[in-house]
Enzyme design. Structure first.
Site, PDB file in Angstrom:
ATOM      1  N   GLY A  34       0.937  -0.940  -0.265  1.00 24.49           N
ATOM      2  CA  GLY A  34      -0.217  -0.016  -0.108  1.00 24.49           C
ATOM      3  C   GLY A  34       1.084   0.867  -0.420  1.00 24.49           C
ATOM      4  O   GLY A  34       1.816   0.755   0.366  1.00 24.49           O
ATOM      5  N   GLN A  69       3.087   9.766   1.649  1.00 23.79           N
ATOM      6  CA  GLN A  69       4.172   9.182   1.074  1.00 23.79           C
ATOM      7  C   GLN A  69       5.045   9.550  -0.055  1.00 23.79           C
ATOM      8  O   GLN A  69       6.483   9.300  -0.012  1.00 23.79           O
ATOM      9  CB  GLN A  69       4.433   7.934   1.138  1.00 23.79           C
ATOM     10  N   CYS A  91       7.028  -0.998   6.603  1.00 29.63           N
ATOM     11  CA  CYS A  91       6.710   0.475   5.759  1.00 29.63           C
ATOM     12  C   CYS A  91       8.024   0.884   5.047  1.00 29.63           C
ATOM     13  O   CYS A  91       9.244   1.027   5.226  1.00 29.63           O
ATOM     14  CB  CYS A  91       6.431   1.278   7.116  1.00 29.63           C
ATOM     15  N   LEU A  92       7.055   1.275   3.060  1.00 28.16           N
ATOM     16  CA  LEU A  92       8.212   1.996   2.244  1.00 28.16           C
ATOM     17  C   LEU A  92       8.797   3.946   3.339  1.00 28.16           C
ATOM     18  O   LEU A  92      10.184   3.228   2.661  1.00 28.16           O
ATOM     19  CB  LEU A  92       7.432   2.329   1.324  1.00 28.16           C
ATOM     20  N   HIS A 132      -3.295   0.818   8.638  1.00 28.45           N
ATOM     21  CA  HIS A 132      -1.653   1.370   8.180  1.00 28.45           C
ATOM     22  C   HIS A 132      -1.549   2.635   7.366  1.00 28.45           C
ATOM     23  O   HIS A 132      -1.141   3.795   7.673  1.00 28.45           O
ATOM     24  CB  HIS A 132      -0.540   0.219   7.914  1.00 28.45           C
ATOM     25  N   GLU A 133      -2.278   2.849   6.132  1.00 31.84           N
ATOM     26  CA  GLU A 133      -2.469   3.597   5.289  1.00 31.84           C
ATOM     27  C   GLU A 133      -3.342   4.470   5.896  1.00 31.84           C
ATOM     28  O   GLU A 133      -2.403   5.758   5.808  1.00 31.84           O
ATOM     29  CB  GLU A 133      -2.914   3.319   4.017  1.00 31.84           C
ATOM     30  N   HIS A 187      -1.104   6.952   7.897  1.00 29.11           N
ATOM     31  CA  HIS A 187      -0.766   7.843   6.721  1.00 29.11           C
ATOM     32  C   HIS A 187      -1.038   9.807   7.392  1.00 29.11           C
ATOM     33  O   HIS A 187      -0.562  10.072   6.926  1.00 29.11           O
ATOM     34  CB  HIS A 187       0.202   7.773   5.414  1.00 29.11           C
TER      35      HIS A 187
HETATM   36 NI    NI Z   1       3.682   3.120   5.360  1.00 26.64          NI
END
Ligand code: NI
Length: 181
Positions: free
Chosen positions: A47, A52, A100-101, A142-143, A146
């Protein structure tokens, strides 16, 4: 194809509360979504949220289907979710590994509600409403975080279950490839 640079934890743009999308089906919105999907795919993420890639908008994308990073995760159809809301369905919590990226190379255990309903809009302004549990529910939460400037390390309660992937695997604490981005 436009793969964007993913911001890393510490960048103030990741800590901000993102703005709601006001106009649907615009060139700008479609371009943002294309960039997000391209970036998610290039990074093998489950995701991605607009902040991000440095964009102030309540837009998330996610997909879990044949994702090499999460071979055991249930399939989640490619979803573009705008201005989402989350309703927790019951009291059950589930602890699971997340990544997480924006926090590359690390994993940590986060406890989250196991069963949720999420609502929002697709790029054309049509309503999306789904129930989700397990990994699907975890990815969405999680998304969503953000969009409120929250990264998963802020939700970790037990820091003995947080670290670099290599070390966690080597010490036997991390076995399966887990959640999210
Ligand atoms: Ni993340």
């Amino acid at each position: 194809m436009s793969v964007k640079k993913v911001l890393r934890m510490g960048d103030p743009r990741l800590a901000a509360v993102a703005s709601e999308v006001r106009a649907f089906d615009t060139t700008e919105l479609h371009q943002l979504i294309e960039d997000m999907l391209d970036t998610m795919q290039a990074e093998n993420g489950a995701g991605l949220a607009a902040p991000q890639i440095g964009i102030d908008a309540r837009v998330v994308v996610f997909e879990v289907a044949g994702n090499p990073r999460y071979p055991e995760a249930e399939a989640v159809p490619r979803t573009i979710l705008i201005n989402p809301t989350i309703e927790v369905m019951d009291d059950s919590l589930e602890a699971g590994w997340e990544g997480c990226l924006s926090v590359p190379g690390m994993r940590g255990v986060v406890s989250r509600p196991a069963n949720i309903r999420y609502r929002g809009f697709d790029p054309y302004g049509d309503t999306i409403s789904r129930t989700a549990s397990g990994f699907h529910a975890r990815v969405v939460q999680h998304e969503y975080d953000h969009l409120d400037g929250i990264l998963y390390p802020q939700r970790i309660e037990d820091f003995s279950q947080f670290g670099f992937i290599d070390e966690l695997v080597e010490s036997g604490r991390l076995v399966a490839m887990p959640c999210d981005d």
